[in-house]
Design a protein around this motif. Structure first.
Motif, PDB file in Angstrom:
ATOM      1  N   GLU A  79      57.904  39.498  35.836  1.00  0.00           N
ATOM      2  CA  GLU A  79      56.958  40.562  35.510  1.00  0.00           C
ATOM      3  C   GLU A  79      56.092  40.852  36.726  1.00  0.00           C
ATOM      4  OE1 GLU A  79      53.142  40.998  32.590  1.00  0.00           O
ATOM      5  OE2 GLU A  79      54.909  39.991  31.793  1.00  0.00           O
ATOM      6  N   LEU A  80      55.903  42.124  37.039  1.00  0.00           N
ATOM      7  CA  LEU A  80      55.037  42.507  38.147  1.00  0.00           C
ATOM      8  C   LEU A  80      53.588  42.331  37.729  1.00  0.00           C
ATOM      9  CD1 LEU A  80      56.787  45.779  39.313  1.00  0.00           C
ATOM     10  CD2 LEU A  80      56.923  43.530  40.363  1.00  0.00           C
ATOM     11  N   ARG A  81      52.794  41.717  38.575  1.00  0.00           N
ATOM     12  CA  ARG A  81      51.386  41.503  38.273  1.00  0.00           C
ATOM     13  C   ARG A  81      50.543  42.119  39.383  1.00  0.00           C
ATOM     14  NH1 ARG A  81      50.424  37.620  34.206  1.00  0.00           N
ATOM     15  NH2 ARG A  81      52.316  36.512  33.662  1.00  0.00           N
ATOM     16  N   ALA A  82      49.332  42.498  38.995  1.00  0.00           N
ATOM     17  CA  ALA A  82      48.399  43.038  39.974  1.00  0.00           C
ATOM     18  C   ALA A  82      47.947  41.905  40.898  1.00  0.00           C
ATOM     19  CB  ALA A  82      47.197  43.642  39.253  1.00  0.00           C
ATOM     20  N   PRO A  83      47.597  42.238  42.125  1.00  0.00           N
ATOM     21  CA  PRO A  83      47.128  41.195  43.043  1.00  0.00           C
ATOM     22  C   PRO A  83      45.828  40.586  42.511  1.00  0.00           C
ATOM     23  CG  PRO A  83      46.746  43.381  43.949  1.00  0.00           C
ATOM     24  CD  PRO A  83      47.554  43.560  42.698  1.00  0.00           C
ATOM     25  N   PRO A  84      45.583  39.303  42.830  1.00  0.00           N
ATOM     26  CA  PRO A  84      44.329  38.699  42.383  1.00  0.00           C
ATOM     27  C   PRO A  84      43.148  39.402  43.043  1.00  0.00           C
ATOM     28  CG  PRO A  84      45.507  37.233  43.886  1.00  0.00           C
ATOM     29  CD  PRO A  84      46.396  38.404  43.624  1.00  0.00           C
ATOM     30  N   ILE A  85      42.036  39.360  42.369  1.00  0.00           N
ATOM     31  CA  ILE A  85      40.848  40.034  42.884  1.00  0.00           C
ATOM     32  C   ILE A  85      39.687  39.046  42.872  1.00  0.00           C
ATOM     33  CG2 ILE A  85      40.351  40.944  40.592  1.00  0.00           C
ATOM     34  CD1 ILE A  85      39.013  43.337  41.871  1.00  0.00           C
ATOM     35  N   ARG A  86      38.932  39.046  43.944  1.00  0.00           N
ATOM     36  CA  ARG A  86      37.727  38.220  44.000  1.00  0.00           C
ATOM     37  C   ARG A  86      36.653  38.971  43.216  1.00  0.00           C
ATOM     38  NH1 ARG A  86      33.350  37.348  47.586  1.00  0.00           N
ATOM     39  NH2 ARG A  86      34.046  39.085  48.868  1.00  0.00           N
ATOM     40  N   MET A  87      36.100  38.333  42.194  1.00  0.00           N
ATOM     41  CA  MET A  87      35.147  38.996  41.309  1.00  0.00           C
ATOM     42  C   MET A  87      33.721  38.769  41.810  1.00  0.00           C
ATOM     43  SD  MET A  87      35.144  41.119  38.893  1.00  0.00           S
ATOM     44  CE  MET A  87      36.728  41.051  38.124  1.00  0.00           C
ATOM     45  N   THR A  88      33.272  39.696  42.662  1.00  0.00           N
ATOM     46  CA  THR A  88      31.899  39.637  43.176  1.00  0.00           C
ATOM     47  C   THR A  88      30.930  40.086  42.091  1.00  0.00           C
ATOM     48  OG1 THR A  88      31.982  41.920  43.943  1.00  0.00           O
ATOM     49  CG2 THR A  88      32.711  40.216  45.506  1.00  0.00           C
ATOM     50  N   MET A  89      29.670  39.865  42.317  1.00  0.00           N
ATOM     51  CA  MET A  89      28.642  40.302  41.365  1.00  0.00           C
ATOM     52  C   MET A  89      28.713  41.819  41.169  1.00  0.00           C
ATOM     53  SD  MET A  89      25.384  41.881  41.088  1.00  0.00           S
ATOM     54  CE  MET A  89      24.905  41.974  42.786  1.00  0.00           C
TER      55      MET A  89
END
Length: 163
Positions: free
Chosen positions: A3-13
């Motif tokens: 399954e294609l997944r979105a790239p991980p994202i750093r969750m800033t404030m």
């Protein structure tokens, strides 16, 4: 099958604040509306920060981007399966919960050979308010009932002047 997944994202404030505003919204806000709502909570946030956060959230699949002709892009915090009706007159977006018949998906698979993983339908047209306004304008302009372009001199007892 992978399954294609979105790239991980750093969750800033900042991203978290933008995501929270979009997910709480029920009106599919524009970037400017999101900025104003985030700024109410974080007065020193910049518009460019909100805009950059929106782009990252869209790319990560956490927010949907809705483009409606000449109107500003709108954003949707609901990423689960649902459709939209988009007004080409005012840019209004309405959630549509009606699903497609599986027979239609089977026909699409047969015609295209695609393995359908996801379907998102955008119904485009005029909302009831814009449709009524257009019908009113068409009825009055098209029938010759439009008001003439005449200026009235207030000191001349209502006598029209040429404008």
């Amino acid at each position: 099958m992978t399954e294609l997944r979105a790239p991980p994202i750093r969750m800033t404030m900042q991203r978290r604040a933008v995501l929270q505003v979009v997910q709480e919204a029920r009106d599919h806000p524009t970037a400017m509306e999101i900025f104003e709502r985030v700024r109410a909570r974080y007065p020193h946030i910049a518009y460019s920060t909100v805009y950059t956060a929106l782009n990252a959230l869209v790319e990560a699949g956490l927010v949907r981007e809705l483009r409606i002709g000449k109107h500003p892009t709108r954003y949707d915090g609901r990423t689960e399966h649902h459709h939209h009706a988009l007004c080409e007159g005012c840019g209004r977006v309405v959630e549509v919960e009606v699903g497609l018949c599986t027979c239609q998906l089977d026909a699409i698979r047969s015609e295209t050979g695609f393995q359908v993983r996801q379907v998102h339908v955008e119904i485009r047209g005029l909302c009831p308010e814009c449709r009524a306004r257009k019908e009113f304008e068409d009825a009055h302009v098209g029938s010759g009932h439009a008001e003439p372009d005449v200026d009235v001199d207030p000191g001349d007892a209502g006598a029209p002047t040429r404008g």
